[in-house]
Design a protein around this motif. Structure first.
Motif, PDB file in Angstrom:
ATOM      1  N   ASN A 226      56.444  33.671  33.348  1.00 17.29           N
ATOM      2  CA  ASN A 226      54.983  33.575  33.410  1.00 17.29           C
ATOM      3  C   ASN A 226      54.502  32.846  34.654  1.00 17.29           C
ATOM      4  O   ASN A 226      53.296  32.782  34.899  1.00 17.29           O
ATOM      5  CB  ASN A 226      54.444  32.857  32.163  1.00 17.29           C
ATOM      6  N   TRP A 227      55.407  32.236  35.397  1.00 21.95           N
ATOM      7  CA  TRP A 227      54.992  31.429  36.554  1.00 21.95           C
ATOM      8  C   TRP A 227      55.302  32.135  37.877  1.00 21.95           C
ATOM      9  O   TRP A 227      55.117  31.551  38.944  1.00 21.95           O
ATOM     10  CB  TRP A 227      55.734  30.087  36.581  1.00 21.95           C
ATOM     11  N   ARG A 228      55.797  33.351  37.835  1.00 25.90           N
ATOM     12  CA  ARG A 228      56.363  33.972  39.031  1.00 25.90           C
ATOM     13  C   ARG A 228      55.312  34.344  40.073  1.00 25.90           C
ATOM     14  O   ARG A 228      55.666  34.725  41.191  1.00 25.90           O
ATOM     15  CB  ARG A 228      57.155  35.226  38.645  1.00 25.90           C
ATOM     16  N   THR A 304      49.945  40.635  32.863  1.00 27.08           N
ATOM     17  CA  THR A 304      49.868  40.794  31.402  1.00 27.08           C
ATOM     18  C   THR A 304      50.420  39.582  30.673  1.00 27.08           C
ATOM     19  O   THR A 304      50.626  39.643  29.465  1.00 27.08           O
ATOM     20  CB  THR A 304      50.681  42.035  30.976  1.00 27.08           C
ATOM     21  N   THR A 305      50.634  38.478  31.363  1.00 30.49           N
ATOM     22  CA  THR A 305      51.083  37.259  30.680  1.00 30.49           C
ATOM     23  C   THR A 305      49.938  36.691  29.858  1.00 30.49           C
ATOM     24  O   THR A 305      48.758  36.977  30.103  1.00 30.49           O
ATOM     25  CB  THR A 305      51.559  36.231  31.723  1.00 30.49           C
ATOM     26  N   PRO A 306      50.237  35.872  28.841  1.00 28.55           N
ATOM     27  CA  PRO A 306      49.175  35.361  27.952  1.00 28.55           C
ATOM     28  C   PRO A 306      48.056  34.656  28.686  1.00 28.55           C
ATOM     29  O   PRO A 306      46.880  34.848  28.355  1.00 28.55           O
ATOM     30  CB  PRO A 306      49.937  34.421  27.014  1.00 28.55           C
ATOM     31  N   LYS A 307      48.382  33.819  29.645  1.00 26.80           N
ATOM     32  CA  LYS A 307      47.342  33.061  30.343  1.00 26.80           C
ATOM     33  C   LYS A 307      46.405  34.002  31.111  1.00 26.80           C
ATOM     34  O   LYS A 307      45.199  33.776  31.181  1.00 26.80           O
ATOM     35  CB  LYS A 307      47.970  32.054  31.304  1.00 26.80           C
ATOM     36  N   PHE A 308      46.996  35.028  31.728  1.00 25.49           N
ATOM     37  CA  PHE A 308      46.157  36.006  32.423  1.00 25.49           C
ATOM     38  C   PHE A 308      45.248  36.729  31.431  1.00 25.49           C
ATOM     39  O   PHE A 308      44.071  36.970  31.699  1.00 25.49           O
ATOM     40  CB  PHE A 308      47.042  37.026  33.168  1.00 25.49           C
ATOM     41  N   GLN A 309      45.826  37.072  30.275  1.00 27.43           N
ATOM     42  CA  GLN A 309      45.019  37.768  29.280  1.00 27.43           C
ATOM     43  C   GLN A 309      43.902  36.886  28.742  1.00 27.43           C
ATOM     44  O   GLN A 309      42.783  37.344  28.473  1.00 27.43           O
ATOM     45  CB  GLN A 309      45.923  38.247  28.136  1.00 27.43           C
ATOM     46  N   MET A 323      44.188  42.764  37.674  1.00 22.45           N
ATOM     47  CA  MET A 323      45.313  43.088  38.557  1.00 22.45           C
ATOM     48  C   MET A 323      44.952  42.902  40.027  1.00 22.45           C
ATOM     49  O   MET A 323      45.821  42.901  40.893  1.00 22.45           O
ATOM     50  CB  MET A 323      45.773  44.526  38.316  1.00 22.45           C
ATOM     51  N   GLN A 324      43.666  42.764  40.305  1.00 22.44           N
ATOM     52  CA  GLN A 324      43.233  42.498  41.670  1.00 22.44           C
ATOM     53  C   GLN A 324      42.851  41.032  41.850  1.00 22.44           C
ATOM     54  O   GLN A 324      42.134  40.682  42.772  1.00 22.44           O
ATOM     55  CB  GLN A 324      42.048  43.396  42.022  1.00 22.44           C
TER      56      GLN A 324
END
Length: 1494
Positions: A226-228, A304-309, A323-324
């Motif tokens: 998730n940190w990549r 699509t990681t939880p934090k992004f969601q 995604m942008q």
């Protein structure tokens, strides 16, 4: 790997350990309590007095209550000092596990692990981002991280539970800050590097002291994924995995494996106490901690990681907008860095890594740098950049055609920061070879293959039926992603309006990571060992990656293309199964690169010079394929799968022969655009390779067979071939800046389809550039002249005008170099001129009929005059300066010597080589001993010769007796002429008649007179009267009567006397009549003519002083010729030598030993797989069963076998070379007596009885195949015993026991030795007489040729152990009292390795050729040659290597100069200083007894 273990993420999320009791109260209550409680604790810590520094908390209950307050205090805003004081207290208390302090409460000291676990959970609150005072929070977080770092490093009492809490703490704070999308300038961005660095360091300490259980590894892997999107995460992961790999390789492969050096600051991250098993376990787990790094190329996965969601839902945005997100713009760079890390690991396992001088993990050779948008991208308008659109669809991944617009322009990077390789690697630095003990290709691909194959196909456009599912790559998501759309589908206005989307960075630059992966795959497959098997699935996927990366039809991905080319120089040399199917793709790629002079579109990614060099290497390895495979079809694996067009050149199988024209066109285009000296020399070597191979192919008639075979396949429509064989769709033809690109295909076909066309084109190209661009560059000039020399030896019929062009261009080159101003004249310049004269000699000796043309002869002789005198007699303005009027002013003595050698070549060798005695000796195989033996003299003393010197440069040995087989009694003299060009025997006879009359008549016999005819006419008997009858009729007169008659006056006395007189007269008459009668009788009996009275000519002389006659006839006996020139130290034109002086014939023998041509020695070894010792290698050639059949064929292609005992040329050792009395002139017998090659592995040519020999007019080479001999191992280099030394000295003439003058070995020494006494090559260096110096024949260059069955064994070739086997006797001694020591080091010996490939071709590796004369053609490192041309190319390379070494040597003198110096020395020592009268007298005196045989 952890599928059966549960993750701890839910436990972390449900853990309430970071919550305080005060969280249940209103916020103002907790704030007031925290401010009140923390202040006295903080003041106590900051107090300097010991009493006040003691903790005010005494009981367990007090400590726990206070910790509840501190826990809440860490959540407060940063506007006051409360949070800072809380951090001060907790960072002090956790040190209880390190050392006891007074400020730490006693309950914590007693139970440190329990309290530290709680403190760590409380400290999580500090890392929750706050909107204000970010700087303060950063500093506080850094303090906590440093404290935790110190705790992990120094604590020795930490329990497993505490370790686990510590790891969970670090995972939690990392996840808190790093999982969410990055905010520019935020807390996460500032702390990311430190956060992940501390996590890895503490994790490794935990592995050492308390290895984490699988749930912790699984949790770390899930959370790290998730940190990549943070560059620091991948950067730190790359550093630590490289450091672990360095430790892993150290114990896995042993100390002999090349060390993988990492920076010290990275190496210390791995605890020194971590044992090997722990390193291995940790390495594998950390390697996979990043999950699949290919996911970084897909923003859909990262977003699509939880934090992004969560953020997506909070802003109610679209997935496309997420995604942008700006933070995802860094994904190309992160993906590239991840691939760089994997690439470093692969190189470490292959043993080819090199340390970087700037930063973290080592950078192997030949990699690309990803251009940085901030520094290297210029600000082009957004609408001019190449765009990509990203949309969300429900379909599976499908990519459309990419844009063909030009990529963003990038500033060219200088060589000091070349993106090609590590900064400390220069372009001239050789590529490191993979380690011999490296793992197999399959093993490396088992570890990294899935990542690399997927990364190599990132964003590639595949056929619909070949969509990759999620198991193959990591870029497919349920939502799908169209990562390639044409610019026409994208609105420019929308692009400009959206500041989050920068076409320069997203998604085009994923190509950098893909390029890194492709380059790594190429390095892996190029490291294949000989005979190693690679799984077909890996080969097929690799070829798929290459076919995609080499695409040039729709869209050229230049970083990928460049990376593949840079890392594939040995791809076609590695015996990869099916690799030849890629030949058309590589040719198309080379057509894009090599004819492009500037390579401006590639400068952003690579050093153009290095890219061209790698391209040339690939071209060198593909050149023999068309001739080798002929009409074999290059089947394409995937027809029509990569293009939507109906037809494509690459989708139709073509014959290899049809690719020849394209390859040659690329080669010529590369030569016309190349500017780098090394690259140019490689191309020149390749040109000779292809021309010679074509010539040999035509010579054996295979060309017609191939054309017939090709016609049989025309009926198959599926295998139709392009009529011209040239890709008309290649972009290389449009980018080429060469005249060839504008010429029609049919013209190319006519030019290059035959060997003669290739030869003519090569001559035109090289001669044109030799006198324009190349004449200032020494290395290119030498290579071009070597190419011209090689082309002169190609046996192809060429028009005389083309040959004259080559000669004329070399002459023009010499004129230009000689006419350069004085400041430019240097040793290097003169070396170039000398090389040009040598090239001129090669052309003249190979094509002597060229000098039949007047203009060519005049031009050549003018150049010779220019070299000798420094100027031409006839200048351009028609003014003629005669040679006698000119002051000799040559450019240098070396140039003058080279010009003199050329003149000697013209006058003495043209049309006269090989001589009737064979090519082994351009001189007469006669000397004084031989001539005396066949003369009509009873004595065999050499004193029968008269010795004279002409012009201080020619020694005449004149024998005045005719040889025994001469029956004509004419004046004869046999002359041995010893000059700068050798020894020549002439027999001269003095004749005054034409040749026809000599044959029919005896010399000097006059014509006989005709006999008289007595019966001719009538004989009359007539009595003659004194007076006529008329006298009696005349009457007397008185005067008549005045004289009385006798009787009238006679007295008695007179009568007596008168009677006496009558008697006397009667007697006299009788006597005379008798005599007359006797005379008539005698006359009647005498034959006619009377031999007594006849006048006849004197008989011819039988004894002649022919030496005096010959010298006189030539005008050398005039007084002027005998007088010494005034004001000059030169001796007279004619000098007599005193052959009776001691040592005279020794020096004459020494002069005969000096060679007339440069001589080279080549030692050939055969190395079987796995061999490392010299004994094993030497034993291989004992039997033909130990060697490959091609090896024996190769030996016989180098030279012809000779018998060492009868050979008059160089044999490989001075003790058996240049024998002039041992040869019986039976060359045919030698070959008949030769042992058949089937009976030996080549060891018969070890120089003891047989050797291989090659000679032309200008050089001679001995090829020796050393074999194992027991004596060579039993004897030591310490020297012979005194008894052995005396025995050896007895074998030598007494002259060797004199004080050492000049010569060690003389011809008569070798002749007096029997065959059993001749010494083997392995013993020669130990059997030379002690206390003597070897003749100054050096400096010599010895070349080693090694046939290696397994290419990897080159590293193990025992060159130092084999140096004693390559002794030639020319080496000088370092101490006269000890045995000979060779001064040759392993670095000075050039070695040519030949490795047979499974295809029947041969791979070449050249090493040991160092210095500014390093690269020698035609064979260059990495070249592939055919079986036909191998012998010629190896021999030509050897000749060129030795010529370059002689050019480089300061002590080398040409053979004619050495001979001239010796002649001058002989004149000085043995001159017969007679006065003119004494000299003339000596000419009339006999020399030696002259009794004729009966």
């Amino acid at each position: 790997m952890y599928s059966e273990w549960r993750s701890l993420q839910l436990i972390i999320q449900s853990d309430r350990g970071h919550m305080s009791v005060l969280h249940s109260y209103p916020s103002n209550v907790g704030k007031d309590v925290a401010n009140a409680v923390v202040r006295p604790l903080g003041q106590g810590l900051n107090s300097s007095s010991a009493t006040s520094n003691e903790s005010i908390l005494k009981t367990d209950k007090e400590v726990k209550w206070t910790m509840e307050v501190l826990c809440y205090g860490l959540t407060l805003p940063l506007d006051g000092e409360t949070v800072k004081l809380c951090v001060d207290v907790y960072t002090d208390w956790i040190m209880a596990l390190v050392a006891r302090r007074d400020s730490i409460p006693q309950p914590i000291v007693k139970e440190p692990n329990l309290y530290v676990q709680t403190i760590l959970k409380h400290l999580q609150n500090l890392f929750v981002p706050r909107p204000d005072y970010a700087h303060n929070q950063i500093s506080l977080c850094m303090r906590v991280l440093v404290a935790v770092q110190k705790l992990a490093r120094e604590s020795v009492n930490m329990s497993r539970e505490t370790w686990e809490v510590l790891l969970l703490f670090l995972l939690q704070i990392n996840d808190t800050l790093l999982a969410a999308p990055t905010v520019p300038g935020g807390l996460a961005e500032n702390l990311a590097d430190k956060l992940i660095g501390v996590l890895f360091e503490v994790w490794f300490l935990a592995c050492t002291r308390c290895f984490p259980t699988p749930p912790y590894w699984k949790t770390a892997r899930e959370m790290l994924a998730n940190w990549r999107h943070h560059p620091a995460v991948v950067e730190q992961w790359s550093k630590v995995i490289c450091a672990l790999t360095s430790r892993l390789l150290r114990f896995t492969y042993g100390p002999s494996f090349p060390p993988f050096k990492v920076p010290d600051e990275d190496a210390i991250l791995i605890p020194a106490e971590m044992d090997n098993d722990c390193v291995a376990q940790t390495w594998f787990r950390v390697l996979h901690m990043l999950s699949n790094p290919v996911d970084l190329s897909n923003p859909a996965i990262i977003s699509t990681t939880p934090k992004f969601q969560e953020q997506l839902l909070s802003v109610s945005g679209m997935a496309q907008e997420m995604m942008q997100h700006p933070c995802l713009k860094q994904l190309p760079q992160i993906f590239f860095r991840a691939m760089r890390g994997v690439s470093c690991l692969v190189d470490a396992f292959l043993g080819i890594s090199r340390p970087r001088s700037d930063s973290a993990p080592p950078t192997p050779v030949n990699r690309l740098n990803m251009p940085q948008a901030s520094s290297t991208m210029n600000t082009t308008p957004p609408h001019s950049r190449r765009m990509r659109s990203v949309t969300v669809t429900k379909a599976t991944v499908k990519t459309s055609s990419g844009s063909t617009a030009h990529p963003p322009k990038v500033t060219h990077q200088t060589s000091t920061t070349s993106p090609l390789s590590s900064p400390n690697q220069t372009s001239s630095e050789p590529r490191p070879l993979p380690a011999p003990t490296r793992p197999k290709v399959n093993s490396v691909l088992n570890l990294f293959g899935q990542w690399l194959f997927d990364a190599g196909l990132v964003h590639c456009r595949l056929h619909n039926g070949m969509n990759r599912d999620g198991s193959m790559t990591g870029i497919t998501t349920p939502a799908g992603l169209d990562v390639r759309r044409k610019p026409s589908q994208i609105s420019t206005e929308n692009m400009v309006a959206n500041p989050l989307f920068d076409a320069n960075e997203f998604p085009d630059n994923y190509e950098a990571g893909r390029a890194e992966a492709c380059g790594t795959l190429c390095r892996i497959f190029c490291s294949k060992k000989t005979g190693e098997e690679i799984l077909p699935v890996y080969l097929s996927r690799f070829y798929m990656v290459l076919i995609q990366g080499l695409q040039i039809n729709d869209y050229i991905c230049r970083p990928v293309l460049a990376s593949i080319i840079l890392n594939s120089p040995a791809l076609f040399c590695s015996d990869l199964k099916g690799i030849d199917v890629l030949v058309p793709y590589f040719i198309s790629a080379l057509e894009t690169i090599l004819p492009d002079r500037e390579l401006s579109k590639f400068k952003a990614y690579v050093n153009p010079t290095e890219l061209r060099r790698a391209s040339i290497h690939i071209l060198l390895s593909m050149l023999p394929l068309p001739h080798h495979f002929g009409t074999v079809k290059a089947e394409v694996l995937l027809e029509g799968k990569f293009s939507s067009e109906d037809s494509s050149l690459h989708d139709k199988p073509v014959t290899f022969l049809s690719l020849k024209l394209r390859l040659v066109n690329v080669l010529i285009g590369a030569l016309q655009t190349e500017t780098d000296p090394n690259n140019t020399q490689m191309i020149l070597g390749a040109m000779l390779n292809i021309v010679q191979d074509s010539a040999l192919l035509e010579a054996i008639g295979s060309q017609t067979e191939l054309s017939v075979g090709d016609s049989t396949h025309i009926s198959f429509k599926s295998h139709s071939r392009n009529s011209s064989g040239i890709s008309m769709t290649s972009t290389g033809s449009s980018e080429a800046t060469t005249p060839d690109s504008e010429r029609p295909a049919q013209a190319l076909l006519r030019d290059y389809d035959t060997a003669s066309g290739l030869l003519i084109r090569s001559i035109h190209l090289v001669t044109q550039r030799l006198n324009s661009q190349w004449r200032q560059d020494m290395s290119i000039s030498l290579a071009a002249l070597e190419l011209l020399s090689g082309l002169a030896k190609v046996k192809v019929s060429v028009d005389s005008t083309d040959r004259k062009r080559a000669v004329s261009s070399v002459c023009s080159y010499i004129v230009h170099q000689c006419s350069r101003p004085a400041p430019f004249h240097s040793r290097d310049l003169h070396s170039m001129i000398v090389a040009a004269f040598q090239c001129l000699c090669v052309w003249l000796t190979e094509h002597p009929d060229m000098l039949n043309e007047k203009d060519c002869l005049i031009e050549v002789l003018e150049i010779v005059e220019l070299g000798i005198s420094g100027s031409k007699s006839k200048t351009s303005d028609q003014e003629v300066r005669h040679k006698g009027d000119k002051e000799p002013n040559p450019a240098s003595m070396r140039v003058k010597d080279a010009a003199e050698a050329t003149l000697t070549c013209i006058m003495q060798l043209l049309g006269a080589f090989p001589s009737p005695s064979g090519p082994a000796s351009p001189c007469s195989l006669l000397n004084e001993e031989t001539l005396i033996k066949y003369s009509r003299l009873t004595s065999t003393s050499k004193n029968h010769f008269r010795y004279f010197v002409l012009d201080n440069s020619i020694i005449l040995a004149m024998l005045e007796q005719p040889l025994g087989n001469d029956q004509n009694p004419c004046p004869s003299v046999t002359v041995l002429i010893r000059g700068m060009s050798g020894r020549h025997a002439w027999t001269m006879q003095l004749y005054h008649q034409p040749r026809g009359s000599r044959a029919s008549q005896k010399a000097f016999v006059p014509e006989p007179h005709p006999p008289p005819k007595d019966d001719v006419g009538i004989k009359y008997n007539v009595k003659h009267r004194p007076f006529p009858e008329e006298v009696d009729k005349i009457p007397f007169v008185k005067a008549d009567l005045s004289i009385p008659d006798l009787h009238e006056i006679v007295t008695d006395q007179l009568e007596v006397q008168h009677e006496k007189l009558k008697k006397l007269m009667a007697k006299q008459i009788l006597y005379e009549n008798t005599l007359e009668k006797i005379s008539e009788e005698r006359l009647s009996k005498t034959l006619f003519p009377d031999p007594v009275t006849e006048c006849i000519p004197p008989p011819p002389a039988q004894e002649f002083q022919t030496a005096r006659l010959l010298l006189s006839h030539f005008g050398f006996l005039s007084l002027e010729a005998l007088k010494e020139p005034g004001n000059s130290c030169r001796p007279p034109n004619l000098i007599a030598l005193d052959s009776t002086l001691a040592g005279f014939f020794d020096d004459i023998g020494y002069l005969d030993l000096l060679p007339t041509r440069p001589f080279e020695t080549v030692f050939i070894f055969y190395m079987k797989p796995g061999q490392k010792t010299s004994q094993e290698i030497l034993k291989n050639v004992e039997s033909s069963s130990n060697v490959q059949s091609h090896f024996l064929e190769f030996l016989l292609s180098l030279g012809w076998p000779v018998d060492v005992g009868k050979h008059p040329g160089w044999t490989g050792h001075v003790s058996t070379s240049w024998l002039i009395n041992a040869c019986n002139g039976s060359e045919g017998k030698e070959q008949e007596e030769m042992v058949a090659p089937d009976d030996t592995g080549g060891g018969i040519f070890n120089g003891e009885k047989k050797a291989l020999y090659y000679a032309d007019a200008l050089t001679e080479i001995a090829f020796v195949v050393p074999s194992f001999m027991e004596s060579s191992t039993d004897s030591s280099e310490s020297g012979l015993t005194s008894q052995e030394a005396e025995t050896q000295m007895d074998l030598l003439p007494s002259l060797l026991k004199q004080t050492p003058l000049t010569l060690e070995l003389f011809p008569n020494h070798s002749e007096n030795l029997s065959n059993s006494q001749r010494l083997s090559p392995t013993q020669k260096s130990k059997r030379l007489p002690l206390g003597r110096t070897v003749p100054p024949l050096g400096p010599e260059t010895k070349v080693i040729v090694v046939w290696v069955e397994r290419f990897d064994d080159i590293e193990n070739f025992p060159l130092n152990d084999l140096l004693p086997e390559i002794n030639t006797g020319v080496e000088t001694t370092t101490n006269s009292s000890t045995s000979l020591r060779t001064t040759t080091s392993d670095k000075d010996v050039p070695v040519i390795f030949i490795h047979p490939l499974k295809t029947g071709l041969f791979r070449i590796k050249v090493q040991g050729v160092t210095g500014k004369f390093s690269m020698v053609i035609p064979l260059v490192d990495g070249m592939v040659v055919s079986r036909r041309a191998l012998g010629f190319l190896v021999r030509q390379t050897i000749i060129n290597i030795c010529r370059r070494k002689r050019l480089e040597s300061d002590s080398y003198n040409p053979p004619h100069v050495k001979r001239k110096q010796k002649i001058v020395d002989i004149v000085h020592k043995y001159r017969n200083k007679l006065l003119e009268p004494e000299f003339y007298t000596s000419l009339f005196q006999e020399v030696g007894p002259k009794s004729l045989n009966p």
